[in-house]
Scaffold this motif. Structure first.
Motif, PDB file in Angstrom:
ATOM      1  N   ASP A  66       0.829  -1.217   0.000  1.00 31.14           N
ATOM      2  CA  ASP A  66       0.000   0.000   0.000  1.00 31.14           C
ATOM      3  C   ASP A  66       0.858   1.260   0.000  1.00 31.14           C
ATOM      4  O   ASP A  66       0.559   2.227  -0.713  1.00 31.14           O
ATOM      5  N   ARG A  67       1.909   1.266   0.783  1.00 30.91           N
ATOM      6  CA  ARG A  67       2.782   2.444   0.854  1.00 30.91           C
ATOM      7  C   ARG A  67       3.488   2.665  -0.483  1.00 30.91           C
ATOM      8  O   ARG A  67       3.628   3.808  -0.939  1.00 30.91           O
ATOM      9  N   PHE A  68       3.950   1.597  -1.104  1.00 25.74           N
ATOM     10  CA  PHE A  68       4.580   1.722  -2.420  1.00 25.74           C
ATOM     11  C   PHE A  68       3.597   2.352  -3.405  1.00 25.74           C
ATOM     12  O   PHE A  68       3.966   3.267  -4.158  1.00 25.74           O
ATOM     13  N   ALA A  69       2.359   1.883  -3.400  1.00 24.91           N
ATOM     14  CA  ALA A  69       1.346   2.434  -4.308  1.00 24.91           C
ATOM     15  C   ALA A  69       1.116   3.918  -4.036  1.00 24.91           C
ATOM     16  O   ALA A  69       0.998   4.711  -4.977  1.00 24.91           O
ATOM     17  N   ALA A  73       2.258   6.901  -6.704  1.00 22.72           N
ATOM     18  CA  ALA A  73       0.976   7.167  -7.377  1.00 22.72           C
ATOM     19  C   ALA A  73       1.082   8.162  -8.522  1.00 22.72           C
ATOM     20  O   ALA A  73       0.341   8.060  -9.505  1.00 22.72           O
ATOM     21  N   ASP A  74       1.999   9.098  -8.441  1.00 21.47           N
ATOM     22  CA  ASP A  74       2.136  10.123  -9.476  1.00 21.47           C
ATOM     23  C   ASP A  74       3.231   9.811 -10.497  1.00 21.47           C
ATOM     24  O   ASP A  74       3.569  10.665 -11.310  1.00 21.47           O
ATOM     25  N   ASP A  75       3.759   8.589 -10.463  1.00 18.07           N
ATOM     26  CA  ASP A  75       4.868   8.228 -11.346  1.00 18.07           C
ATOM     27  C   ASP A  75       4.432   7.693 -12.710  1.00 18.07           C
ATOM     28  O   ASP A  75       5.261   7.302 -13.513  1.00 18.07           O
ATOM     29  N   GLY A  76       3.143   7.666 -12.971  1.00 14.54           N
ATOM     30  CA  GLY A  76       2.655   7.294 -14.293  1.00 14.54           C
ATOM     31  C   GLY A  76       2.061   5.908 -14.374  1.00 14.54           C
ATOM     32  O   GLY A  76       2.154   5.105 -13.440  1.00 14.54           O
ATOM     33  N   PRO A  77       1.443   5.608 -15.521  1.00 15.30           N
ATOM     34  CA  PRO A  77       0.718   4.347 -15.684  1.00 15.30           C
ATOM     35  C   PRO A  77       1.615   3.102 -15.673  1.00 15.30           C
ATOM     36  O   PRO A  77       1.187   2.043 -15.221  1.00 15.30           O
ATOM     37  N   VAL A  79       4.287   2.624 -13.861  1.00 15.93           N
ATOM     38  CA  VAL A  79       4.585   2.336 -12.456  1.00 15.93           C
ATOM     39  C   VAL A  79       3.328   1.853 -11.740  1.00 15.93           C
ATOM     40  O   VAL A  79       3.393   0.967 -10.890  1.00 15.93           O
ATOM     41  N   ARG A  80       2.195   2.380 -12.100  1.00 15.87           N
ATOM     42  CA  ARG A  80       0.936   1.900 -11.529  1.00 15.87           C
ATOM     43  C   ARG A  80       0.757   0.417 -11.861  1.00 15.87           C
ATOM     44  O   ARG A  80       0.344  -0.379 -11.019  1.00 15.87           O
ATOM     45  N   SER A  81       1.105   0.047 -13.072  1.00 18.04           N
ATOM     46  CA  SER A  81       1.026  -1.359 -13.469  1.00 18.04           C
ATOM     47  C   SER A  81       1.995  -2.224 -12.655  1.00 18.04           C
ATOM     48  O   SER A  81       1.657  -3.336 -12.242  1.00 18.04           O
ATOM     49  N   LEU A  82       3.193  -1.701 -12.408  1.00 16.55           N
ATOM     50  CA  LEU A  82       4.154  -2.437 -11.578  1.00 16.55           C
ATOM     51  C   LEU A  82       3.629  -2.593 -10.157  1.00 16.55           C
ATOM     52  O   LEU A  82       3.766  -3.659  -9.542  1.00 16.55           O
ATOM     53  N   SER A  83       3.027  -1.541  -9.639  1.00 17.03           N
ATOM     54  CA  SER A  83       2.453  -1.587  -8.305  1.00 17.03           C
ATOM     55  C   SER A  83       1.338  -2.628  -8.236  1.00 17.03           C
ATOM     56  O   SER A  83       1.247  -3.404  -7.277  1.00 17.03           O
ATOM     57  N   GLU A  84       0.518  -2.660  -9.248  1.00 12.37           N
ATOM     58  CA  GLU A  84      -0.548  -3.666  -9.316  1.00 12.37           C
ATOM     59  C   GLU A  84       0.040  -5.070  -9.428  1.00 12.37           C
ATOM     60  O   GLU A  84      -0.505  -6.026  -8.860  1.00 12.37           O
ATOM     61  N   GLY A  85       1.151  -5.195 -10.128  1.00 13.09           N
ATOM     62  CA  GLY A  85       1.830  -6.490 -10.233  1.00 13.09           C
ATOM     63  C   GLY A  85       2.381  -6.959  -8.901  1.00 13.09           C
ATOM     64  O   GLY A  85       2.340  -8.156  -8.572  1.00 13.09           O
ATOM     65  N   PHE A  86       2.901  -6.035  -8.118  1.00 11.62           N
ATOM     66  CA  PHE A  86       3.398  -6.329  -6.771  1.00 11.62           C
ATOM     67  C   PHE A  86       2.243  -6.855  -5.916  1.00 11.62           C
ATOM     68  O   PHE A  86       2.358  -7.886  -5.238  1.00 11.62           O
ATOM     69  N   ASP A  87       1.118  -6.174  -5.979  1.00  9.67           N
ATOM     70  CA  ASP A  87      -0.082  -6.586  -5.251  1.00  9.67           C
ATOM     71  C   ASP A  87      -0.553  -7.962  -5.730  1.00  9.67           C
ATOM     72  O   ASP A  87      -0.878  -8.842  -4.925  1.00  9.67           O
ATOM     73  N   TRP A  88      -0.588  -8.166  -7.033  1.00 10.03           N
ATOM     74  CA  TRP A  88      -1.004  -9.454  -7.605  1.00 10.03           C
ATOM     75  C   TRP A  88      -0.111 -10.581  -7.105  1.00 10.03           C
ATOM     76  O   TRP A  88      -0.608 -11.643  -6.708  1.00 10.03           O
ATOM     77  N   ALA A  89       1.193 -10.374  -7.122  1.00 10.19           N
ATOM     78  CA  ALA A  89       2.127 -11.425  -6.696  1.00 10.19           C
ATOM     79  C   ALA A  89       1.891 -11.815  -5.246  1.00 10.19           C
ATOM     80  O   ALA A  89       1.939 -12.996  -4.895  1.00 10.19           O
ATOM     81  N   GLU A  90       1.621 -10.822  -4.408  1.00 12.55           N
ATOM     82  CA  GLU A  90       1.351 -11.149  -3.004  1.00 12.55           C
ATOM     83  C   GLU A  90       0.068 -11.950  -2.884  1.00 12.55           C
ATOM     84  O   GLU A  90       0.006 -12.933  -2.141  1.00 12.55           O
TER      85      GLU A  90
END
Length: 126
Positions: A66-69, A73-77, A79-90
């Protein structure tokens, strides 16, 4: 105790070791190992970025994601996809770990790709 600045290169080195180890394992024979290692590679890379940007990183897994996201949050789409990938992997990891399910062997290569891109991004930011 180590100075906080020393945690960044150590975290990135640990992330790289975990990613390298994950890539050395057959995704078909041991998808759970690959997914676990890819997730923890992302966790260490995320910690490095959070330490760089905020001076610290949460310990709890959900809090780290959550903190990473929030911080990126303002780093672009991308990075948002990478953040979602991190969440997915967990979530995938928890599904087969805590709920006694089995990992889908097709998820292992996806986890490796996400982790590799995630580490590249975090390394470029610190």
């Amino acid at each position: 105790m180590l100075a906080i600045e020393t945690h960044i290169p150590q975290r990135l080195a640990k992330a790289q070791r975990m990613l390298t180890q994950a890539a050395s394992v057959s995704p078909k024979l041991a998808p759970e190992v690959v997914i676990h290692m890819a997730y923890f590679a992302m966790r260490h890379a995320a910690a490095a970025l959070l330490i760089e940007r905020t001076g610290g990183a949460p310990f709890a897994q959900r809090a780290m994601i959550d903190r990473f996201a929030q911080v990126t949050a303002d780093d672009g789409p991308t990075v948002r996809s990478l953040s979602e990938g991190f969440d997915w992997a967990e979530k995938v990891r928890l599904t087969f770990d805590e709920q006694f399910g089995c990992a889908d062997p097709q998820d292992a290569p996806k986890a490796l790709r996400i982790a590799s891109d995630f580490l590249d991004y975090c390394r470029a930011q610190v």
